[in-house]
Enzyme design. Structure first.
Site, PDB file in Angstrom:
ATOM      1  N   ASP A  73      -5.196 -10.266 -15.754  1.00  0.00           N
ATOM      2  CA  ASP A  73      -6.287 -11.194 -15.531  1.00  0.00           C
ATOM      3  C   ASP A  73      -7.432 -10.802 -16.458  1.00  0.00           C
ATOM      4  OD1 ASP A  73      -7.841 -13.176 -14.028  1.00  0.00           O
ATOM      5  OD2 ASP A  73      -6.447 -12.759 -12.391  1.00  0.00           O
ATOM      6  N   ASP A 104      -9.712 -16.011 -16.438  1.00  0.00           N
ATOM      7  CA  ASP A 104     -10.562 -16.417 -15.325  1.00  0.00           C
ATOM      8  C   ASP A 104     -11.679 -17.364 -15.784  1.00  0.00           C
ATOM      9  OD1 ASP A 104     -11.047 -15.687 -12.431  1.00  0.00           O
ATOM     10  OD2 ASP A 104     -13.033 -15.239 -13.245  1.00  0.00           O
ATOM     11  N   ASP A 113       0.859  -1.192   0.000  1.00  0.00           N
ATOM     12  CA  ASP A 113       0.000   0.000   0.000  1.00  0.00           C
ATOM     13  C   ASP A 113       0.894   1.240   0.000  1.00  0.00           C
ATOM     14  OD1 ASP A 113      -1.845   1.990   0.450  1.00  0.00           O
ATOM     15  OD2 ASP A 113      -2.075   1.510   2.597  1.00  0.00           O
ATOM     16  N   ASP A 139      -3.928   4.013   2.748  1.00  0.00           N
ATOM     17  CA  ASP A 139      -5.368   3.781   2.935  1.00  0.00           C
ATOM     18  C   ASP A 139      -5.681   2.330   3.322  1.00  0.00           C
ATOM     19  OD1 ASP A 139      -4.960   2.444   0.568  1.00  0.00           O
ATOM     20  OD2 ASP A 139      -6.528   3.474  -0.564  1.00  0.00           O
ATOM     21  N   HIS A 149      -4.430 -17.112  -5.103  1.00  0.00           N
ATOM     22  CA  HIS A 149      -5.300 -16.310  -4.230  1.00  0.00           C
ATOM     23  C   HIS A 149      -6.596 -17.024  -3.853  1.00  0.00           C
ATOM     24  CE1 HIS A 149      -6.904 -15.961  -8.189  1.00  0.00           C
ATOM     25  NE2 HIS A 149      -7.981 -15.358  -7.730  1.00  0.00           N
ATOM     26  N   ASP A 150      -6.843 -18.203  -4.427  1.00  0.00           N
ATOM     27  CA  ASP A 150      -8.056 -18.953  -4.108  1.00  0.00           C
ATOM     28  C   ASP A 150      -7.781 -20.168  -3.220  1.00  0.00           C
ATOM     29  OD1 ASP A 150      -9.630 -17.312  -5.756  1.00  0.00           O
ATOM     30  OD2 ASP A 150      -9.278 -18.569  -7.515  1.00  0.00           O
ATOM     31  N   ASP A 202      -1.864  -1.238  -3.854  1.00  0.00           N
ATOM     32  CA  ASP A 202      -2.165  -0.481  -5.070  1.00  0.00           C
ATOM     33  C   ASP A 202      -1.036  -0.625  -6.090  1.00  0.00           C
ATOM     34  OD1 ASP A 202      -0.165   1.387  -4.032  1.00  0.00           O
ATOM     35  OD2 ASP A 202      -1.753   2.073  -2.675  1.00  0.00           O
ATOM     36  N   GLU A 225      -7.695 -20.527 -16.669  1.00  0.00           N
ATOM     37  CA  GLU A 225      -8.129 -21.167 -15.433  1.00  0.00           C
ATOM     38  C   GLU A 225      -9.244 -22.125 -15.840  1.00  0.00           C
ATOM     39  OE1 GLU A 225      -9.827 -20.240 -10.971  1.00  0.00           O
ATOM     40  OE2 GLU A 225     -10.646 -19.203 -12.702  1.00  0.00           O
ATOM     41  N   ASN A 252      -0.124   4.525  -0.241  1.00  0.00           N
ATOM     42  CA  ASN A 252      -0.676   5.803   0.225  1.00  0.00           C
ATOM     43  C   ASN A 252      -1.397   5.728   1.568  1.00  0.00           C
ATOM     44  OD1 ASN A 252      -2.861   4.372  -0.573  1.00  0.00           O
ATOM     45  ND2 ASN A 252      -3.767   5.972  -1.856  1.00  0.00           N
TER      46      ASN A 252
HETATM   47  C1  GLC Z   1     -11.761 -17.407 -10.366  1.00  0.00           C
HETATM   48  C2  GLC Z   1     -10.923 -16.494  -9.526  1.00  0.00           C
HETATM   49  C3  GLC Z   1     -11.627 -16.264  -8.215  1.00  0.00           C
HETATM   50  C4  GLC Z   1     -12.950 -15.607  -8.510  1.00  0.00           C
HETATM   51  C5  GLC Z   1     -13.764 -16.394  -9.522  1.00  0.00           C
HETATM   52  C6  GLC Z   1     -14.855 -15.559 -10.093  1.00  0.00           C
HETATM   53  O1  GLC Z   1     -11.888 -18.668  -9.815  1.00  0.00           O
HETATM   54  O2  GLC Z   1      -9.638 -17.007  -9.371  1.00  0.00           O
HETATM   55  O3  GLC Z   1     -10.874 -15.497  -7.323  1.00  0.00           O
HETATM   56  O4  GLC Z   1     -13.673 -15.476  -7.325  1.00  0.00           O
HETATM   57  O5  GLC Z   1     -12.998 -16.834 -10.606  1.00  0.00           O
HETATM   58  O6  GLC Z   1     -14.330 -14.571 -10.922  1.00  0.00           O
HETATM   59 CA    CA Z   2      -3.408   2.196  -1.191  1.00  0.00          CA
END
Ligand code: GLC
Ligand code: CA
Length: 557
Positions: free
Chosen positions: A101, A203, A24, A28, A333-334, A32, A259, A26
């Site tokens: 993405d 995605d 981050d 908040d 991230h999932d 970013d 994906e 700034n």
């Molecule tokens: C993919 C992404 C996930 C998101 C989902 C809907 O699985 O990796 O984070 O919630 O698609 O876009």
């Molecule tokens: Ca920020």
């Protein structure tokens, strides 16, 4: 085997950034783009060659940017287009590339297309989304569930029809059957390519080709059905991808990764060496090995035993060889943190097992993907209260199972702590200062308290750290083509503790042995011959692998 064609995206090491949690700039409390720019030297020194950024486009953030309201705008919290241009220039100046993405199975319900679409049945944008009449009794058009623990249809009072949302109700599915939608997507992709983007992570791309809207089968105990047979991995999806290749992808030199999930056979279609669709896909099978197949799906106490994971990864390696390219990852991230899921995050073993898993990612055949913080051995968050979570999936799951009395709150909290996506979304741990150096403000999600012992600054100074081990692995991958292009053969397929395999190329062979357990395990693969490329132990004991030991040895074949 035929000589594998060389390509930069096969030789790449990809690093995934979840911008909200990276840095981050700034104060908040939200990561970013300027935060990314400030840390580009860190990434260059790590050695990764491609950065994949999770979505940074305008979004109301119902699903942290995976719900896009303007595909050509930058999310307010993340900065401006000028910040983006500066970040991209900084990435290119350091010899790295940027993959964005592409989230086009659905948009946000706040996208102007959907705002128009829902206005009337004859609006010019009506067919940009999937609208259906209720059944005679007023209920949803079919029994499909969304991936976020609710029904997949939402009734819109204005026009009396339902719209489809395979994810949250703020993520209406785009209607790919409408050629205008496809044109819009291809134009938008070309526009980003024109700005200099080097690739796309697509995605849930396996779901764009909806073929019918029939009821799906309902797993006993489940509320909604799984409609995947109607929309996942369909011929129609492949047709759209070939069209996308013709119209956009073939005109640029890109990395493309879908994906997709599915089986190796399906991967061979998406990512065939003939180049007709994508470069590679993400498989889910190894991560789903934890899913025990009951109504609760991934929410369970099921572990990740070596036998299951090995069988899956080996099968993918063998089936794709010579036919399609693989992507190799354990976390994103999932998913929960890989050291917590597949290794051990107990203090005695955390660094050791994080290195063992890193060895696997960088020595299998395919392009390795490193998820931010993984290179530090970051662990699950282990939140103990529901209000520490931020993920819509967690809240919907709680509503569906706990609030209805079907699951005990303690069980659910335990499963969240093991598997919930927020485990991977806590802030990047940069140093020992407050909030791990992620922000000077209040972070949008709690920092893992272990940042005092797990952080980039301390690890950069410690030659024995997980971070320095990643640097070494990535450097090896650049120096030894056998790691990229070598053939793959499993070894010791029934060993209860050791995961081992061999790579071969041009008269050389590489033996990789990984002790998947926290106990010493017999291993007769090494006789002292050859050159050790890397190990997570400074010295070895003959005839065994120590707890979580990893060894990689190169010899003449
Ligand atoms: C993919 C992404 C996930 C998101 C989902 C809907 O699985 O990796 O984070 O919630 O698609 O876009
Ligand atoms: Ca920020």
């Amino acid at each position: 085997m035929e000589q594998e064609a060389r390509a930069w995206w096969k030789e790449a090491v990809v690093y995934q950034i979840y911008p909200r949690s990276f840095a981050d700039s700034n104060g908040d409390g939200i990561g970013d783009l300027n935060g990314v720019t400030e840390h580009l030297d860190y990434l260059r020194e790590l050695g990764v060659t491609v950065l994949w950024l999770s979505p940074f486009f305008s979004s109301p953030n119902d699903d942290n940017g995976y719900d896009i309201s303007d595909y050509r705008g930058i999310m307010k919290e993340f900065g401006t287009m000028a910040d983006f241009d500066r970040m991209l220039a900084g990435i290119h100046a350091r010899g790295m590339k940027l993959v964005m993405d592409l989230v086009v199975n659905h948009s946000s319900d706040e996208h102007p297309w959907f705002v128009e679409s829902r206005k009337s049945r004859d609006n010019p944008y009506r067919d940009y989304y999937i609208w259906k009449d209720p059944r005679p009794d007023g209920s949803a058009p079919n029994n499909w569930g969304s991936y976020f623990a609710e029904g997949a249809w939402e009734l819109d009072e204005t026009t009396g029809q339902y719209y489809l949302h395979l994810f949250s109700r703020k993520q209406p599915d785009l209607n790919w059957a409408n050629p205008r939608v496809r044109d819009e997507v291809y134009d938008m992709m070309a526009w980003w390519c024109g700005k200099g983007v080097d690739g796309f992570r697509m995605d849930v791309i396996s779901m764009i080709g909806k073929e019918n809207f029939d009821d799906g089968p309902v797993t006993p105990g489940k509320v909604y059905s799984d409609g995947e047979a109607s929309y996942k991995h369909t011929e129609t999806t492949h047709r759209y991808l070939r069209e996308m290749r013709e119209r956009v992808l073939s005109k640029y030199d890109l990395l493309t990764v879908g994906e997709a999930g599915g089986t190796p056979e399906q991967a061979i279609r998406y990512a065939s060496n003939d180049g007709s669709e994508l470069n590679m896909i993400f498989s889910f099978e190894h991560n789903d090995a934890l899913n025990d197949g009951t109504a609760m799906g991934k929410w369970s106490d099921h572990g990740a035993p070596l036998a299951e994971v090995r069988e899956i990864l080996n099968r993918w390696q063998l089936k794709l060889e010579g036919r399609a390219w693989n992507s190799i990852y354990l976390s994103n991230h999932d998913q929960p943190r890989q050291v917590s899921r597949y290794g051990s995050d107990a203090p005695l073993f955390r660094a050791r097992s994080a290195k063992m898993l890193a060895t696997l990612i960088h020595t299998m055949r395919g392009t390795p993907y490193v998820y931010q913080g993984e290179e530090l051995g970051m662990t699950n968050a282990y939140f103990t209260r529901l209000d520490q979570y931020r993920d819509i999936e967690v809240f919907n799951t709680w509503k569906l199972w706990v609030e209805t009395g079907k699951v005990h709150p303690e069980d659910m909290m335990r499963w969240f702590a093991r598997i919930a996506r927020d485990n991977a979304r806590t802030p990047m741990q940069w140093n020992r200062s407050e909030n791990a150096g992620f922000t000077t403000g209040t972070p949008w999600i709690g920092v893992n308290p272990n940042y005092l012992s797990v952080n980039a600054e301390d690890e950069a100074r410690d030659p024995d750290s997980v971070l320095n081990y990643y640097k070494k692995l990535i450097a090896l991958r650049k120096a030894y083509p056998i790691l990229v292009y070598g053939s793959f053969a499993p070894l010791l397929e029934d060993d209860p503790s050791v995961y081992a395999y061999r790579r071969e190329l041009d008269g050389e062979r590489l033996t990789v042995a990984l002790n998947w357990t926290d106990r010493t395990a017999p291993c007769a693969l090494f006789d002292g011959a050859g050159k050790e490329l890397i190990s997570n132990y400074a010295s070895h004991k003959e005839g065994v692998l120590l707890p979580f030991e990893a060894r990689v040895v190169l010899e003449k074949a």
